[in-house]
Design a protein around this motif. Structure first.
Motif, PDB file in Angstrom:
ATOM      1  N   VAL A 114       0.600  -1.485  -0.429  1.00 46.45           N
ATOM      2  CA  VAL A 114       0.211   0.155  -0.078  1.00 46.45           C
ATOM      3  C   VAL A 114       0.773   1.357  -0.219  1.00 46.45           C
ATOM      4  N   LEU A 115       0.633   2.207  -1.412  1.00 41.63           N
ATOM      5  CA  LEU A 115       1.997   3.217  -1.026  1.00 41.63           C
ATOM      6  C   LEU A 115       1.420   4.368  -0.215  1.00 41.63           C
ATOM      7  N   ASP A 116       2.137   4.605   0.226  1.00 40.99           N
ATOM      8  CA  ASP A 116       2.216   6.014   1.524  1.00 40.99           C
ATOM      9  C   ASP A 116       1.550   6.955   0.855  1.00 40.99           C
ATOM     10  N   GLY A 117       0.283   7.525   0.721  1.00 43.78           N
ATOM     11  CA  GLY A 117      -0.393   8.841   0.840  1.00 43.78           C
ATOM     12  C   GLY A 117      -1.832   8.003  -0.587  1.00 43.78           C
ATOM     13  N   ALA A 118      -1.550   6.916  -1.195  1.00 40.39           N
ATOM     14  CA  ALA A 118      -2.702   6.980  -1.457  1.00 40.39           C
ATOM     15  C   ALA A 118      -3.916   6.912  -0.198  1.00 40.39           C
ATOM     16  N   ILE A 119      -5.151   7.563  -1.455  1.00 41.19           N
ATOM     17  CA  ILE A 119      -6.302   8.157  -0.839  1.00 41.19           C
ATOM     18  C   ILE A 119      -7.298   6.856  -0.287  1.00 41.19           C
ATOM     19  N   GLY A 120      -7.116   5.479  -1.134  1.00 43.76           N
ATOM     20  CA  GLY A 120      -7.740   4.311  -0.450  1.00 43.76           C
ATOM     21  C   GLY A 120      -6.819   3.247  -1.437  1.00 43.76           C
ATOM     22  N   TRP A 121      -7.567   2.127  -0.826  1.00 43.22           N
ATOM     23  CA  TRP A 121      -6.800   1.091  -1.617  1.00 43.22           C
ATOM     24  C   TRP A 121      -7.476  -0.227  -2.044  1.00 43.22           C
ATOM     25  N   LEU A 122      -7.244  -1.082  -2.025  1.00 46.28           N
ATOM     26  CA  LEU A 122      -8.038  -2.787  -2.954  1.00 46.28           C
ATOM     27  C   LEU A 122      -6.474  -3.561  -2.627  1.00 46.28           C
ATOM     28  N   GLU A 123      -7.361  -4.678  -1.815  1.00 48.97           N
ATOM     29  CA  GLU A 123      -6.496  -5.883  -2.116  1.00 48.97           C
ATOM     30  C   GLU A 123      -7.269  -7.145  -2.629  1.00 48.97           C
ATOM     31  N   CYS A 124      -6.538  -7.363  -3.896  1.00 53.04           N
ATOM     32  CA  CYS A 124      -7.544  -8.075  -4.694  1.00 53.04           C
ATOM     33  C   CYS A 124      -7.114  -9.458  -5.358  1.00 53.04           C
ATOM     34  N   SER A 125      -7.739 -10.306  -5.687  1.00 52.00           N
ATOM     35  CA  SER A 125      -6.994 -10.760  -7.050  1.00 52.00           C
ATOM     36  C   SER A 125      -7.630 -10.966  -8.084  1.00 52.00           C
ATOM     37  N   VAL A 126      -6.860 -11.909  -9.078  1.00 51.78           N
ATOM     38  CA  VAL A 126      -7.347 -12.195  -9.975  1.00 51.78           C
ATOM     39  C   VAL A 126      -8.732 -13.091 -10.415  1.00 51.78           C
ATOM     40  N   GLU A 127     -10.270 -12.515 -10.516  1.00 47.80           N
ATOM     41  CA  GLU A 127     -11.065 -13.571 -10.765  1.00 47.80           C
ATOM     42  C   GLU A 127     -10.879 -14.449 -12.151  1.00 47.80           C
ATOM     43  N   THR A 128     -10.572 -13.420 -13.252  1.00 53.11           N
ATOM     44  CA  THR A 128     -11.267 -13.380 -14.438  1.00 53.11           C
ATOM     45  C   THR A 128     -10.148 -12.595 -15.789  1.00 53.11           C
ATOM     46  N   GLU A 129      -9.930 -13.244 -16.698  1.00 49.92           N
ATOM     47  CA  GLU A 129      -9.326 -12.127 -17.137  1.00 49.92           C
ATOM     48  C   GLU A 129      -9.393 -12.637 -18.926  1.00 49.92           C
ATOM     49  N   TYR A 130      -9.291 -10.917 -19.657  1.00 48.10           N
ATOM     50  CA  TYR A 130     -10.122 -11.348 -21.097  1.00 48.10           C
ATOM     51  C   TYR A 130      -8.858 -10.393 -22.040  1.00 48.10           C
ATOM     52  N   GLU A 131      -9.044 -10.965 -23.081  1.00 46.16           N
ATOM     53  CA  GLU A 131      -7.934 -10.591 -24.070  1.00 46.16           C
ATOM     54  C   GLU A 131      -8.664  -9.218 -24.789  1.00 46.16           C
ATOM     55  N   ALA A 132      -8.436  -8.177 -24.787  1.00 48.03           N
ATOM     56  CA  ALA A 132      -9.658  -7.858 -25.162  1.00 48.03           C
ATOM     57  C   ALA A 132      -8.259  -6.518 -26.399  1.00 48.03           C
TER      58      ALA A 132
END
Length: 166
Positions: A114-132
Motif C-alpha cells: 500500500v503506497l504511502d499517501g494513497a487515498i484508498g486501496w483494495l487488496e484483490c486477486s484475479v477473478e477473470t482475465e479477457y483478451e481485448a
C-alpha cells in the motif's frame, strides 16, 4: 445485419477523442513471487464492476513487463492515487526495473504494497482475465479495502495529469 459504419479509425483520433474523458489514476502493486521485491504499474482504466460480490476491473497493455510479475502473486493492491502522487504515477508508468527506490509503503493483510499517501486501496486477486485487442481486461475480486477521508484524487485528462476543481 452487417454495419455500414466504417471501422477504419486512426489510433491518433481514437486517443484524442477518448482523452476528453477524465479518468482517475491507480497503481497496481504486489510483491514479486520469486524474491518478494515490490513491483507495480500505473493504470487509468479502472472501474467497479459489481457490489455483490465486490469486483473491480482494470486494463493492462499486453506489452506490460510489470503485469506478468504482479500476476504471479496471490494478492495485489490497487492503490487509488492522490493528486500529490503525480511523480509516483509517472515512475510506475515506466519500464524502470527499480520503480520502488525511495518509495515508502506498508503491507495489506495479504502482504501487497500500500503506497504511502494513497487515498484508498483494495487488496484483490484475479477473478477473470479477457483478451481485448492490445490490452488484457482484468476482473479482480476485492478481499480487503480502506480509504481516507482527506485528499483529492490524481486525475488524467487529454494526456496530462490534472486536478479536480473545487
Amino acid at each position: 445485419m452487417p454495419s455500414s459504419l466504417s471501422t477504419d479509425i486512426s489510433q491518433e483520433e481514437f486517443r484524442a477523442t477518448l482523452g476528453r474523458f477524465t479518468t482517475g489514476v491507480v497503481a497496481v502493486t504486489a510483491l514479486r513471487e520469486r524474491d518478494s521485491v515490490p513491483v507495480g504499474l500505473a493504470v487509468n482504466s479502472f472501474t467497479s464492476v459489481s457490489l455483490a460480490p465486490a469486483l473491480v476491473l482494470f486494463c493492462v497493455s499486453k506489452g506490460s513487463t510489470s503485469w506478468p510479475q504482479i500476476r504471479t502473486a496471490d494478492h495485489f493492491c490497487i492503490n487509488i492515487l492522490g493528486e500529490h502522487q503525480q511523480d509516483l504515477s509517472s515512475r510506475l508508468a515506466t519500464r524502470d526495473t527499480d520503480k520502488f527506490r525511495g518509495v515508502r509503503w506498508t503491507a495489506t493483510p495479504g502482504g501487497a504494497p500500500v503506497l504511502d499517501g494513497a487515498i484508498g486501496w483494495l487488496e484483490c486477486s484475479v477473478e477473470t482475465e479477457y483478451e481485448a485487442g492490445d490490452h488484457d481486461v482484468i476482473i479482480s475480486r476485492v478481499h480487503v479495502l480502506s480509504s481516507r477521508d482527506d485528499g483529492a484524487p490524481l486525475v488524467f485528462y487529454r494526456g496530462s495529469y490534472g486536478r479536480l476543481a473545487a
